[in-house]
Design a protein around this motif. Structure first.
Motif, PDB file in Angstrom:
ATOM      1  N   GLY A   1     -53.001  30.428  -4.616  1.00  0.00           N
ATOM      2  CA  GLY A   1     -54.183  31.085  -5.184  1.00  0.00           C
ATOM      3  C   GLY A   1     -54.330  30.810  -6.673  1.00  0.00           C
TER       4      GLY A   1
ATOM      5  N   ASP B   1     -57.350  27.445   1.373  1.00  0.00           N
ATOM      6  CA  ASP B   1     -56.026  27.921   0.921  1.00  0.00           C
ATOM      7  C   ASP B   1     -55.390  28.813   1.993  1.00  0.00           C
ATOM      8  OD1 ASP B   1     -54.183  29.790  -0.166  1.00  0.00           O
ATOM      9  OD2 ASP B   1     -55.505  30.392  -1.802  1.00  0.00           O
TER      10      ASP B   1
ATOM     11  N   ARG C   1     -45.922  40.597  -7.667  1.00  0.00           N
ATOM     12  CA  ARG C   1     -47.344  40.207  -7.664  1.00  0.00           C
ATOM     13  C   ARG C   1     -48.251  41.386  -8.029  1.00  0.00           C
ATOM     14  NH1 ARG C   1     -49.796  36.157  -3.274  1.00  0.00           N
ATOM     15  NH2 ARG C   1     -48.850  37.558  -1.764  1.00  0.00           N
TER      16      ARG C   1
ATOM     17  N   ARG D   1     -50.779  44.685  -2.252  1.00  0.00           N
ATOM     18  CA  ARG D   1     -50.858  44.183  -0.875  1.00  0.00           C
ATOM     19  C   ARG D   1     -49.811  44.827   0.015  1.00  0.00           C
ATOM     20  NH1 ARG D   1     -51.814  37.756  -0.845  1.00  0.00           N
ATOM     21  NH2 ARG D   1     -50.555  38.061   1.033  1.00  0.00           N
TER      22      ARG D   1
END
Ligand SMILES: Nc1ncnc2c1ncn2[C@@H]1O[C@H](COP(=O)(O)OP(=O)(O)O)[C@@H](O)[C@H]1O
Ligand SMILES: Nc1ccn([C@@H]2O[C@H](COP(=O)(O)OP(=O)(O)O)[C@@H](O)[C@H]2O)c(=O)n1
Ligand SMILES: [Mg+2]
Length: 200
Positions: free
Chosen positions: A30, A99, A139, A143
């Motif tokens: 990404g 992606d 990150r 998520r």
């Protein structure tokens, strides 16, 4: 319509170029796609982002997709391909970075037979599991799959199901392997060298 040796894709009456961007979870797909978009005018289509948007939209597939992502499993190709087709058709562009897709043989074969699209190239971000794990755990995008339990499942799926797809394209001479363990700017230098060779 395209064959394995013909990368001139006719899609919905338009000539389009597709580059698959593959690599393990956290390898930097990404991040580098955002750089490529800025410098080379591609449209970035992240399969994971499209699936997460589908969950948020309240679609009837939402719960199934959410459960599969939480388990690190690959969503049935038909679902993901429909989202990719819609995004391609709605973009107005003719150059796409796809992606995180195809992530298994089912993804690969179904995409080719449904769309007739053959990738010009496959960018492969090669990174150690240790580095990918470190990146995923920091990150901070909220998520549901960036926890150590799901990360281990995603690594297993990557090794067992996604690497064979990369080998498939490698045998066709389409893979450009990038050392993705380096800092972001250094990785992009190597990415740029690949794109400067892609025919306009
Ligand atoms: N080359 C790099 N070095 C260090 N951290 C990176 C690098 N590339 C990406 N990251 C960071 O690692 C995390 C995962 O990157 P991301 O681009 O989301 O990877 P992917 O899409 O392959 O899962 C993000 O937090 C990102 O900022
Ligand atoms: N082709 C794809 C891509 C993603 N996915 C699902 O979406 C999850 C997250 O994908 P992603 O590409 O956003 O993940 P990263 O590799 O960016 O970390 C995967 O672990 C799968 O559960 C899928 O089912 N099929
Ligand atoms: Mg990603």
């Amino acid at each position: 319509m395209g064959s394995v040796t013909d990368t001139t894709n006719q899609y919905a009456g338009k000539k389009i170029t597709v580059i698959f961007v593959l690599g393990g979870p956290g390898s930097g797909k990404g991040t580098q796609c955002a750089n490529i978009v800025e410098h080379f005018g591609y449209t970035h289509l992240s399969a994971g982002d499209l699936l997460r948007a589908e969950i948020k939209s309240g679609s009837e597939n939402g719960t199934m997709i959410q459960n599969m992502i939480k388990e690190g499993k690959i969503v049935p190709a038909a679902v993901t391909i429909k989202l990719l087709q819609k995004a391609i058709q709605g973009s107005g562009n003719d150059k796409f970075l796809i992606d995180g897709f195809p992530r298994n043989e089912e993804n690969r074969a179904a995409f080719e037979s449904i769309t007739g699209i053959v990738p010009e190239l496959v960018l492969f971000f090669d990174c150690s599991e240790e580095e990918m794990e470190k990146r995923l755990l920091s990150r901070n995008e909220g998520r549901e799959d960036d926890n150590i339990e799901t990360i281990r499942k995603r690594f297993k799926v990557y090794m067992e199901s996604s690497l064979p797809v990369i080998h498939y394209y490698s045998n066709l001479g389409k893979v450009r392997k990038i050392d993705a363990g380096k800092p972001v700017d250094a990785v992009f230098e190597d990415v740029k060298a690949v794109f400067q060779k892609v025919a306009a």
